[in-house]
Structure formats: C-alpha cells, structure tokens
Design a protein around this motif. Structure first.
Motif, PDB file in Angstrom:
ATOM      1  N   ALA A  15      -1.053 -23.652 114.720  1.00 16.62           N
ATOM      2  CA  ALA A  15       0.334 -22.899 115.205  1.00 16.62           C
ATOM      3  C   ALA A  15       0.820 -24.046 115.916  1.00 16.62           C
ATOM      4  O   ALA A  15       0.267 -24.773 116.861  1.00 16.62           O
ATOM      5  CB  ALA A  15       0.098 -21.738 115.701  1.00 16.62           C
ATOM      6  N   LYS A  16       2.101 -23.962 115.807  1.00 14.74           N
ATOM      7  CA  LYS A  16       2.855 -24.694 117.102  1.00 14.74           C
ATOM      8  C   LYS A  16       2.419 -24.307 118.480  1.00 14.74           C
ATOM      9  O   LYS A  16       2.362 -23.271 118.667  1.00 14.74           O
ATOM     10  CB  LYS A  16       4.466 -24.617 116.504  1.00 14.74           C
ATOM     11  CG  LYS A  16       5.024 -25.225 115.464  1.00 14.74           C
ATOM     12  CD  LYS A  16       6.469 -24.637 115.603  1.00 14.74           C
ATOM     13  CE  LYS A  16       7.244 -25.139 114.404  1.00 14.74           C
ATOM     14  NZ  LYS A  16       8.607 -24.776 113.993  1.00 14.74           N
ATOM     15  N   PRO A  17       2.366 -25.234 119.464  1.00 16.74           N
ATOM     16  CA  PRO A  17       2.117 -24.872 120.438  1.00 16.74           C
ATOM     17  C   PRO A  17       2.986 -23.998 121.249  1.00 16.74           C
ATOM     18  O   PRO A  17       2.955 -23.119 122.141  1.00 16.74           O
ATOM     19  CB  PRO A  17       2.008 -26.482 121.413  1.00 16.74           C
ATOM     20  CG  PRO A  17       1.711 -27.484 120.125  1.00 16.74           C
ATOM     21  CD  PRO A  17       2.481 -26.761 119.056  1.00 16.74           C
ATOM     22  N   GLN A  28       4.264 -29.627 108.443  1.00 10.98           N
ATOM     23  CA  GLN A  28       3.806 -30.376 109.433  1.00 10.98           C
ATOM     24  C   GLN A  28       4.623 -30.596 110.790  1.00 10.98           C
ATOM     25  O   GLN A  28       5.757 -31.134 110.523  1.00 10.98           O
ATOM     26  CB  GLN A  28       3.230 -31.709 108.974  1.00 10.98           C
ATOM     27  CG  GLN A  28       2.547 -31.724 107.642  1.00 10.98           C
ATOM     28  CD  GLN A  28       1.214 -31.183 108.073  1.00 10.98           C
ATOM     29  OE1 GLN A  28       0.459 -31.244 109.003  1.00 10.98           O
ATOM     30  NE2 GLN A  28       0.425 -30.344 107.093  1.00 10.98           N
ATOM     31  N   SER A  29       4.200 -30.143 111.945  1.00 10.54           N
ATOM     32  CA  SER A  29       5.143 -30.048 112.831  1.00 10.54           C
ATOM     33  C   SER A  29       4.986 -31.568 113.701  1.00 10.54           C
ATOM     34  O   SER A  29       4.233 -32.204 113.308  1.00 10.54           O
ATOM     35  CB  SER A  29       4.688 -29.171 114.051  1.00 10.54           C
ATOM     36  OG  SER A  29       3.549 -29.462 114.561  1.00 10.54           O
ATOM     37  N   ALA A  30       6.159 -31.786 114.637  1.00  7.03           N
ATOM     38  CA  ALA A  30       5.973 -33.143 115.258  1.00  7.03           C
ATOM     39  C   ALA A  30       4.779 -33.213 116.193  1.00  7.03           C
ATOM     40  O   ALA A  30       4.305 -34.232 116.470  1.00  7.03           O
ATOM     41  CB  ALA A  30       7.338 -33.126 116.408  1.00  7.03           C
ATOM     42  N   GLN A  31       4.119 -32.173 116.577  1.00  5.61           N
ATOM     43  CA  GLN A  31       3.107 -32.285 117.382  1.00  5.61           C
ATOM     44  C   GLN A  31       1.807 -32.735 116.422  1.00  5.61           C
ATOM     45  O   GLN A  31       0.810 -33.240 116.952  1.00  5.61           O
ATOM     46  CB  GLN A  31       2.413 -30.848 117.899  1.00  5.61           C
ATOM     47  CG  GLN A  31       3.150 -30.497 119.140  1.00  5.61           C
ATOM     48  CD  GLN A  31       4.719 -29.916 118.539  1.00  5.61           C
ATOM     49  OE1 GLN A  31       4.846 -29.360 117.534  1.00  5.61           O
ATOM     50  NE2 GLN A  31       5.640 -30.129 119.499  1.00  5.61           N
ATOM     51  N   VAL A  32       1.830 -32.447 115.061  1.00  7.57           N
ATOM     52  CA  VAL A  32       0.920 -33.073 114.204  1.00  7.57           C
ATOM     53  C   VAL A  32       1.175 -34.486 113.902  1.00  7.57           C
ATOM     54  O   VAL A  32       0.176 -35.364 113.974  1.00  7.57           O
ATOM     55  CB  VAL A  32       0.679 -32.093 113.188  1.00  7.57           C
ATOM     56  CG1 VAL A  32      -0.211 -32.669 112.016  1.00  7.57           C
ATOM     57  CG2 VAL A  32       0.291 -30.661 113.482  1.00  7.57           C
ATOM     58  N   GLU A  49      13.115 -18.107 114.507  1.00  3.81           N
ATOM     59  CA  GLU A  49      13.663 -18.653 113.399  1.00  3.81           C
ATOM     60  C   GLU A  49      12.737 -18.339 112.354  1.00  3.81           C
ATOM     61  O   GLU A  49      13.079 -18.247 111.004  1.00  3.81           O
ATOM     62  CB  GLU A  49      13.979 -20.112 113.468  1.00  3.81           C
ATOM     63  CG  GLU A  49      15.021 -20.548 114.578  1.00  3.81           C
ATOM     64  CD  GLU A  49      16.239 -19.754 114.055  1.00  3.81           C
ATOM     65  OE1 GLU A  49      16.775 -19.842 112.776  1.00  3.81           O
ATOM     66  OE2 GLU A  49      17.029 -18.929 114.978  1.00  3.81           O
ATOM     67  N   TYR A  50      11.503 -18.455 112.609  1.00  2.01           N
ATOM     68  CA  TYR A  50      10.557 -18.223 111.504  1.00  2.01           C
ATOM     69  C   TYR A  50       9.373 -17.349 111.970  1.00  2.01           C
ATOM     70  O   TYR A  50       8.244 -17.900 112.395  1.00  2.01           O
ATOM     71  CB  TYR A  50       9.834 -19.459 111.085  1.00  2.01           C
ATOM     72  CG  TYR A  50       9.332 -19.581 109.674  1.00  2.01           C
ATOM     73  CD1 TYR A  50       9.809 -19.881 108.446  1.00  2.01           C
ATOM     74  CD2 TYR A  50       7.924 -18.758 109.675  1.00  2.01           C
ATOM     75  CE1 TYR A  50       9.075 -19.896 107.202  1.00  2.01           C
ATOM     76  CE2 TYR A  50       7.324 -18.721 108.427  1.00  2.01           C
ATOM     77  CZ  TYR A  50       7.693 -19.365 107.032  1.00  2.01           C
ATOM     78  OH  TYR A  50       7.045 -19.349 106.087  1.00  2.01           O
ATOM     79  N   PRO A  51       9.683 -15.904 112.151  1.00  2.00           N
ATOM     80  CA  PRO A  51       8.703 -15.083 112.567  1.00  2.00           C
ATOM     81  C   PRO A  51       7.415 -14.581 111.404  1.00  2.00           C
ATOM     82  O   PRO A  51       8.023 -14.847 110.131  1.00  2.00           O
ATOM     83  CB  PRO A  51       9.407 -13.706 112.926  1.00  2.00           C
ATOM     84  CG  PRO A  51      10.525 -13.882 111.920  1.00  2.00           C
ATOM     85  CD  PRO A  51      10.877 -15.322 111.906  1.00  2.00           C
ATOM     86  N   VAL A  52       6.359 -14.457 111.926  1.00  2.00           N
ATOM     87  CA  VAL A  52       5.336 -14.346 110.836  1.00  2.00           C
ATOM     88  C   VAL A  52       4.558 -13.009 111.314  1.00  2.00           C
ATOM     89  O   VAL A  52       4.295 -12.849 112.733  1.00  2.00           O
ATOM     90  CB  VAL A  52       4.641 -15.302 110.800  1.00  2.00           C
ATOM     91  CG1 VAL A  52       3.118 -14.871 109.864  1.00  2.00           C
ATOM     92  CG2 VAL A  52       5.031 -16.700 110.206  1.00  2.00           C
ATOM     93  N   LEU A  53       4.393 -12.056 110.460  1.00  2.00           N
ATOM     94  CA  LEU A  53       3.629 -10.939 110.928  1.00  2.00           C
ATOM     95  C   LEU A  53       2.582 -10.958 110.152  1.00  2.00           C
ATOM     96  O   LEU A  53       2.083 -10.840 108.916  1.00  2.00           O
ATOM     97  CB  LEU A  53       4.328  -9.582 110.107  1.00  2.00           C
ATOM     98  CG  LEU A  53       6.100  -9.639 110.526  1.00  2.00           C
ATOM     99  CD1 LEU A  53       6.778  -8.521 109.746  1.00  2.00           C
ATOM    100  CD2 LEU A  53       6.308  -9.558 111.984  1.00  2.00           C
ATOM    101  N   GLU A  94       4.384 -23.122 110.388  1.00  2.00           N
ATOM    102  CA  GLU A  94       5.804 -23.281 110.730  1.00  2.00           C
ATOM    103  C   GLU A  94       6.266 -22.064 111.638  1.00  2.00           C
ATOM    104  O   GLU A  94       7.568 -22.297 112.166  1.00  2.00           O
ATOM    105  CB  GLU A  94       6.621 -22.865 109.369  1.00  2.00           C
ATOM    106  CG  GLU A  94       8.015 -23.388 109.166  1.00  2.00           C
ATOM    107  CD  GLU A  94       8.516 -23.318 108.004  1.00  2.00           C
ATOM    108  OE1 GLU A  94       9.808 -23.638 107.759  1.00  2.00           O
ATOM    109  OE2 GLU A  94       7.856 -23.101 106.533  1.00  2.00           O
ATOM    110  N   ALA A  95       5.650 -21.121 111.775  1.00  2.00           N
ATOM    111  CA  ALA A  95       5.971 -20.017 112.736  1.00  2.00           C
ATOM    112  C   ALA A  95       6.375 -20.526 114.053  1.00  2.00           C
ATOM    113  O   ALA A  95       6.124 -21.441 114.730  1.00  2.00           O
ATOM    114  CB  ALA A  95       5.048 -19.089 112.677  1.00  2.00           C
ATOM    115  N   ASP A  96       7.535 -19.630 114.444  1.00  2.00           N
ATOM    116  CA  ASP A  96       7.673 -19.791 116.062  1.00  2.00           C
ATOM    117  C   ASP A  96       7.566 -18.580 116.579  1.00  2.00           C
ATOM    118  O   ASP A  96       7.627 -18.408 118.052  1.00  2.00           O
ATOM    119  CB  ASP A  96       9.205 -20.234 116.196  1.00  2.00           C
ATOM    120  CG  ASP A  96      10.164 -19.444 115.380  1.00  2.00           C
ATOM    121  OD1 ASP A  96       9.925 -18.677 114.809  1.00  2.00           O
ATOM    122  OD2 ASP A  96      11.471 -19.548 115.662  1.00  2.00           O
ATOM    123  N   ALA A  97       7.173 -17.655 115.948  1.00  4.28           N
ATOM    124  CA  ALA A  97       6.669 -16.360 116.404  1.00  4.28           C
ATOM    125  C   ALA A  97       5.719 -15.639 115.588  1.00  4.28           C
ATOM    126  O   ALA A  97       5.898 -15.462 114.452  1.00  4.28           O
ATOM    127  CB  ALA A  97       7.858 -15.358 116.771  1.00  4.28           C
TER     128      ALA A  97
END
Lengths: 677, 218
Positions: free
Chosen positions: A394-396, B88-92, A306-310, A363-366
């Motif tokens: 980054a998101k886990p 800010q993600s839910a993990q944060v 949904e939110y790829p970052v290069l 915000e990135a998911d990839a």
C-alpha cells in the motif's frame, strides 16, 4: 467452606442406592458423608447456608441408611440361579414424582433454542443423552449421531455460518474433547460460536472403571486458550445460570466457542419434580457500535479519498451485513475486496475488485478494514524464500482505518491474531453494527462535487471488474479437455448444473484464497451462498462443516454443494454416514488430486532452497498406491456415489445424476480426479 | 547444454545504443534515461512477470514493447492502470525509473519493429527440446504444483503455456526468480532440461474459444 470439604472428603465404605416411598433417591456415603447430590441440587451457596442446620440433620437422619457390606472381595455377590431369582431389595428406577438433573438441563437447553445436538455417544453424558431423547422428545434439540467429535464440532461450525445459530456438541471431557480440539480451534480462529458440553464424573468415590479415564479435574483447561468462556457447575442452579451465560458470551461479538462441563452425578441424580428450578432468561447483548466521533472521522477520510478501498473479511454476521456493505460501496462508488471469511459482497458486483485486490490496494489512498483478520497481510507482502523479506504494497501515505471487534478481545498463546498493523484510526467495534452510522455520515458529508468524482471512479472500477471477469473465463478455458480434470473445469461444470437452483456452496477447501475458481466463475449474491473457510487452517473441516451447512440449508429447501478435497475427507469420512443416516441432502464433488498438495508445495520449496534436488518432493504428501476409491467409501456408508471420474466429458452427466439424488433429500458424492490445484 | 555468454551481453549493448539513437531523434525523454537501468527495473518491479521478457507479452499481460505511447501517457498508465494490472506508485518506481523502463521497452522493440540489427537475447529462440522429456520433467520437478498439469496456471502460479515468455527470460527467471517461485539451479535442472520443459510448454494445447464453451457462459 462446606462445598470444598464435601468434595475433597473421600467417601468411605460401600455405596448403595435406595428408593424411599416416592421420595428422592439418596446415596449413602457411609460414615459421616453428607449426601452430596442432594446438596448440589439447590446451589452451593444455599447449601452452604443450610449445612449443619437442624433441618438438614433431621433429613439426613431420616434418610434410609444402607447396611455396610463386608469389605474385600466377598462384597461381590455370587450370582447363582437362586440369587438371580431373588428380587432386589430396592427397585432402582425413577419415581413418579421425580425427574433428573439432566431433565432440567434439557429444559434450559430448550429455552436457548438449540435445534440440534451433535454427539458421538459417551457415558460421561449418558444422563443428558437420555434426557434429550426421552424427556426432551428428541426434538428441538434433535440428536445427530456423529462418528467423531471433530465432525460434531465442525458440523456445528458449518451450521452456524448458514443459520446464525449455534449447535451444541456433547463429548467426553477427556477422550471426546481431545478428538474435538482441532475443530474447536478452527471455530475459535473463525470466531464462530460452538456450544461444547463435556461430561465427567468428578466424584472419585463413585466412579466406574472407565470413568477414571473419562474423569478430569479441569476438562476445559485443554481448550481454554481457544475458547471464550467455560464453567463447571456445581449445582443445577449454577448450571442454569452458566448455561445461559455461556450462550450469551458465545453469541456476543467477537463470537467464539464456549464450554460447559457437566458433572455426571449432577446429570443423573433424581430431583423432585415439584422442586422449583428457574430458567434464566436469555438476552443477547447488542453488538458494540463504533464511537460516533470516530465514525465521523472515518467517513471524512473516505469522502476525501480519491481511491478508497473497503476490505471486508468477517464483516457480515447476518444477511444484513452484505446489504450494508453494498450500500456503503455504492454510496462512495468505492472498490470492495471481499477476503471471504464471510459472504460479504456479491461476486459480480461492478465494484467488487476482489480478483484484482492487490492492484486496488496499491492504488488506494484510504483503506477501511472491516473485521479484517490479517490487516498487515492486506497492505504488505511477505516473500517466502530462503531468506524471508517483507515490503509494504500500500502507499505509505494511504490512510488506514480498522473497524473490528478483534480489538476488544485477544488471547496470548495461540497466534491467530496476526501481525500488528499500524493504522491511522482504529475503531474497536463490530463492523456490521457500525456500518449504518458510517453510511449515514458518508452520505451527509458527500457534496455534489464529490459525487461526480465518485461516479467517475465507479465507471472505471466497473470496467476493471468486467476485464477481470472476462480474464477469468478465458483462463478457465485452458486445459479444458485435460485429464485429470482441471480445477477450473470442475467449477465450470458444477456451476452449469446448479446455477438455476437455490444453491449454497457449503464448503470449498481453497476458500481461503480469494482467487479460487468458484469465486471467479460463479455468481454469489446471497448471504448463504458462501460460508468462508475453516478459520484455523486445520484439515478435516470441509467434510463435516459441509454436512452442518447442508443441515441448516435443508429446512430452507436450498441445494447444498461442497467441493470436497481428498485429504480433508480422509480425516473423518464417517460424517458421510451421518449425512446418510439423517437424510441430509448434500452434493459433495471430490476435488481429488491424490495428495496434500499445499504441503507438497512447501516441501518442494525446501528442496529448492536447499538445492538437494526436487524429485523426491512428493514423498510423504501423496495419497497414491493405492488410490483411494471415494465412491466406494461413500457407498459403503449408504451414500449415492460415482467415480473416480478422470475424463472431463463424463463429469456433467455424473453431476446431473447426483443432483437428482440430492433433490430427493439424500447426500451424494461424485469423485473427480483433478489436477493439483 | 548451452550457456549465455559474451554474445548476449554484446546484444544488449547494441540494443541500448539503438534506443539512445531513437530517443535522441524523438527528443521526448529526459536526457538522463538509462536503458540498462530500465531493463533492471523492468525485472525488479515485476513488469516482466506479466508482460514477459522485453515487454513482448505473456498469457498474463499484453505486449508493451514498442508501444507508440508517449512517456507521460506511459507513466500515467502505470500509476493508474485501468485493467487488472496493479498500479505502481512513485514509492515503488520513480518517474525517472519509469523513463528508464520506457526507454528499455522502446529499445527492446527495435529488433522486432525494424527487423534488423542484432537480436534481443531475450528473443533468441530456444534450443531444441524434447517435449516428452519436458513433460516428464515438468511433473518430476514439480512445475505442475503451481502452474497446473497443462501449464494453464493455478492458485499459486500463473499460466506459462502455450505461449511461454522468451526462452532466455524463462531461464533467467527460473534461476533467479523475483517473486514467490522457488529457484531451480543447474544442479537441479540443466539448461538442456529447461529447453525440454520449454518445448513442453510451447506444445500445450490452445484452448477453445471461450464463448463456444457453454459451461463458461456467464
């Protein structure tokens, strides 16, 4: 083995040079000595095969033998008028049918396409030096006179980043290389090929006095930890193969400096003109492309995200690298972060999220890292307080993909490889070479539904990019009239003067920071407009690298500009003379904050953490009392210069005058007294 | 020299109580929200860095205290911001944490929005400070190194003038920064000296209109 025996055997007795009738110069080594130079010409293996053969024995017997001189101090001739008037027994010049080893070396170097050799002159490579200027005609390559070996290497560093071709640097194997090491380390960390040629006299029996200081058994050892390959050829055939190999190794991603150590005798000793010494053909390997299945998997992750970052760092090896990244980003409508080791992505492209990089990463998911040097630092943060701490930003759950040649080559000692980051997919390949297959796979996997998602995403990113750009303009307006001049105003004034030129920012010391002012305010959209940074963080890169970059731009008629810091300039300011002497047009605008401010901040951090008071934090890091007059410094070396300029309103007119000088084909310096950073 | 003491604590409690009353009327938050927790999270997560003390805004971020935005919209704006703000993600910070922050921001807005009850300590005016001494201190203790000579911000630090964050938060952050800034204890910089620096920051010149500066034309 004959070769070893020959080298280890000390030559006893006097050395004489003689010239037979049109024949090759021979050196007699006295009792039982094999004529080593002649032996080396044809290659060690061939030589080994011939040692002891009747032909060799006959040749040795036929060679003129010098009479032994009396031992001891009496061997030194007493120079009287009569003695001076007496013609020498031998005329020691090259015969009509001869050339030298270094002439052949020059043939080989010319075949590799070197346009310039940079050197501070040194006797250990005097043979090659002479061949370059006379035999080679001082053209392709042309010799550039440098005042410091660090400048030579950094010039080559900057030149490559514009031209995509390496320069060669000649230096003494000892004292020259020791000067050059920092710049070589920078080039290594930046994965830039520099072709280093070192001189040494290996034969202890034939060394002049100074050659003992300049002699070394293993010259390249000093830099072996941060060069990709080196060799010390023992014959001209060996030299030719290694010279071509070194070029090929240096230019194969991951690129890096290489070292060729050229023995003094091998350079200087005559060889018959008609002796056939082949020049090996250069074929550069095709950079490694990512494995097809892995590339397909990476494409699936990107298409599903949904939110790829290069994230691109050392991605763009060639001008095509930027075009490919634009195509991939626009296909996906994905956020791009240009970390700036190369000119990867236009600064004002709507998908460029570099100025809000952290927000995009969060915000990135990839996340795909293309030749990213510090992947860990991209998705994590380290807090530098008394007790350091780290956290992931980054998101886990974000999928992490790396495409880099760094996985193909790593060394142990120096830690420039950065902290290891766990990733979901690691493709050990060249980022630019892998890009076309990745683009093709993404296009093939993209459905109409996904395309609609992409378009929505792109609209939001474009808006965010506009907001960030406007915020930068507003931020630059603060302290607009302040003196010393704000760094934002310096960049803005400079941009106003050059934006209609075909410009190239060949150096900006703070270029390692993605948020420095030129990148926030200027419109970078060509591959040569941004050259990245020093690589290893070694100060002293900016001034010479900018001259090297300007040298490359000169042939294309581009306007080269550098934002030059004072601390950096003071390392080896002699490069200004090189620029003036060789008529290299370059506008250097001094960001003269009269301190090593990065270090000053570190010291203050320690002062704060130890709670001992911070009012002495500037001690040891400032460049004041007296202030350095960079205009006078430049003028003393024949460079047009103005300054110091502390009133921001004086800056624009000064820049216009200096630009006129640069357009005439000369360097110019404008010394601007600036705020800290 | 001045100090924060019981007065400040009492003010916070009053603000908390006000927020609870408002939230009860509005009936739009989960009953478990906690303004004090929200205040703590607001600083810990780093909202304060840009949005300033009590969400009243700084040069780096707009005011967010007293926003009419409902909780779901607030959460959505934090999870997927549209501007330069980092998401800010839910993990944060969890949704519950955001509810607490939302409550804190609503509470923090009361004194300004209503113009009555107790003052938010964060909004207390700074004690009188000497601009000239503040200027000297700003240089002496190295503020300029990251924040630049005129407090306009630089590569390593944000703009902090001419509209600094409220004084109480200013002091709080300098004493115990949550980011990269090194801490300054009272031994190094007294509160009165901080007031002087604060006066210097407030006195910084406002910039010209950006569109009036030709050198800043895009």
């Amino acid at each position: 083995m004959a070769r070893s025996k020959d080298l280890k055997q000390p030559a006893r007795g006097p050395v004489r040079h003689s010239l037979g009738e049109g024949g090759p110069v021979r050196r007699s080594l006295g009792e039982g000595g094999l004529e080593r130079r002649q032996f080396l010409q044809k290659g060690a293996l061939a030589g080994a095969a011939l040692v002891g053969t009747p032909a060799v024995a006959a040749a040795q017997a036929a060679a003129p033998q010098a009479p032994a001189a009396p031992p001891g101090p009496s061997s030194t001739p007493i120079m009287t008028m009569a003695a001076e008037a007496t013609p020498p027994a031998d005329v020691q010049v090259l015969g009509e049918n001869e050339r030298c080893g270094s002439d052949y070396m020059m043939d080989v170097f010319k075949s590799l396409g070197f346009e310039y050799f940079c050197a501070n002159p040194g006797s250990s490579f005097r043979g090659l030096h002479e061949s370059l200027i006379n035999y080679g005609g001082n053209k392709n390559p042309e010799l550039l006179t440098c005042c410091h070996e660090e400048s030579s290497v950094a010039m080559a560093h900057g030149y490559f980043k514009v031209e995509g071709k390496p320069l060669a640097v000649m230096a003494h194997g000892t004292v020259g290389l020791q000067h050059a090491t920092m710049a070589i380390y920078n080039a290594w960390c930046d994965r830039v090929p520099v072709y280093v040629i070192l001189g040494t006299h290996a034969d202890a029996a034939l060394r002049r006095g100074a050659e003992w200081y300049h002699g070394v058994q293993d010259a390249a050892a000093m830099v072996r930890d941060y060069t990709k390959w080196d060799d010390f050829p023992w014959s001209l055939t060996h030299f030719a193969e290694s010279a071509v190999r070194a070029y090929r190794v240096a230019l194969t991603p991951p690129m890096a400096p290489v070292v060729m150590v050229l023995e003094g005798g091998l350079q200087e000793h005559p060889i018959p003109k008609n002796e056939h010494l082949p020049i090996p053909r250069l074929t550069l390997p095709v950079p490694p492309q990512g494995e097809a299945g892995a590339v397909e998997e990476a494409a699936r992750m990107l298409v599903a995200a949904e939110y790829p970052v290069l994230v691109a760092d050392r991605l763009a090896r060639t001008p095509n690298g930027m075009k490919l990244l634009i195509e991939l980003a626009e296909t996906l409508q994905a956020a791009v972060i240009d970390q700036g080791s190369r000119m990867n992505f236009p600064s004002r492209h709507p998908l460029n999220q570099t100025q809000r990089a952290r927000a995009a990463i969060v915000e990135a998911d990839a996340i795909v890292g293309f030749e990213v040097v510090d992947y860990w630092g991209t998705v994590n943060a380290l807090r530098d307080q008394l007790h350091r701490s780290t956290r992931r930003v980054a998101k886990p759950t974000a999928k992490l993909i790396s495409i880099t040649t760094a996985d193909l080559y790593i060394r142990s000692n120096y830690q420039d490889f950065r902290r290891m980051q766990e990733v979901d997919l690691a493709i050990a390949a060249d980022g630019e070479a892998t890009m076309p297959a990745l683009i093709e796979a993404v296009k093939r996997l993209t459905t109409a539904d996904r395309r609609r998602v992409y378009e929505e995403r792109g609209t939001k990113l474009a808006q965010a990019s506009r907001v960030a750009a406007e915020a930068s303009r507003v931020a630059a307006s603060y302290a607009w009239d302040a003196s010393p001049v704000s760094t934002a105003r310096l960049s803005a004034e400079l941009w106003a003067q050059i934006k209609n030129e075909d410009w190239s920012l060949v150096s900006s010391y703070y270029s390692s920071d993605m948020t420095n002012w030129p990148r926030r305010l200027w419109n970078f959209d060509k591959s040569y407009q941004w050259l990245g940074h020093a690589g290893g963080g070694g100060i002293g890169y900016g001034a010479p690298a900018s001259v090297g970059g300007a040298l490359a731009n000169r042939r294309h008629g581009r306007f080269s500009v550098a934002i030059q810091t004072d601390g950096d300039m003071m390392y080896a300011p002699g490069v200004l003379w090189t620029a003036a002497h060789h008529r290299i047009p370059l506008l250097s605008v001094m960001n003269n904050n009269r301190a090593y401010h990065m270090e000053l901040m570190h010291v203050q951090r320690m002062c704060n953490a130890r709670n001992r008071g911070v009012d002495r934090g500037e001690l040891g890091s400032q460049l004041i009392d007296p202030n350095i007059d960079f205009a006078k410094l430049a003028q003393s070396m024949g460079v047009y210069a103005e300054g110091p300029i502390a009133n921001p309103n004086d800056l624009g007119p000064a820049l216009r005058r200096a630009i006129a000088v640069v357009k005439r084909g000369e360097p110019a310096v404008v010394d601007v007294v600036t705020q800290a950073r | 020299m001045f100090r924060f003491g019981p007065c400040a604590t009492a003010a916070v409690l009053i603000v908390v109580a006000s927020a609870r009353a408002i939230d009860a009327q509005a009936g739009q938050r989960p009953p478990t929200f906690n303004v004090a927790t929200g205040q703590s999270l607001y600083a810990k997560v780093g909202c304060e860095t840009c949005h300033g003390s009590g969400g009243r805004g700084t040069a780096a971020g707009p005011p967010i205290a007293g926003s009419a935005r409902q909780l779901p919209a607030f959460i959505a704006s934090v999870r997927k911001p549209t501007g330069t703000m980092p998401p800010q993600s839910a993990q944060v910070v969890s949704d519950q944490g955001l509810a607490d922050i939302h409550a804190f921001l609503r509470a923090a807005s009361v004194p300004l929005a209503v113009g009555r009850v107790q003052k938010d300590p964060a909004n207390e005016s700074a004690p009188a400070g000497r601009v000239d001494n503040g200027a000297a201190l700003y240089k002496k203790v190295g503020c300029y190194q990251c924040h630049a000579n005129e407090a306009q911000g630089g590569l390593s630090g944000p703009r902090i003038g001419p509209d600094p964050i409220p004084f109480a938060r200013f002091v709080q952050y300098i004493r115990n920064p949550t980011g990269e800034m090194p801490p300054y204890t009272e031994k190094v910089l007294t509160n009165q000296e901080l007031a002087d620096v604060y006066a210097f920051l407030q006195a910084r010149q406002r910039p010209p209109a950006v569109n009036a500066v030709p050198q800043l034309a895009p």
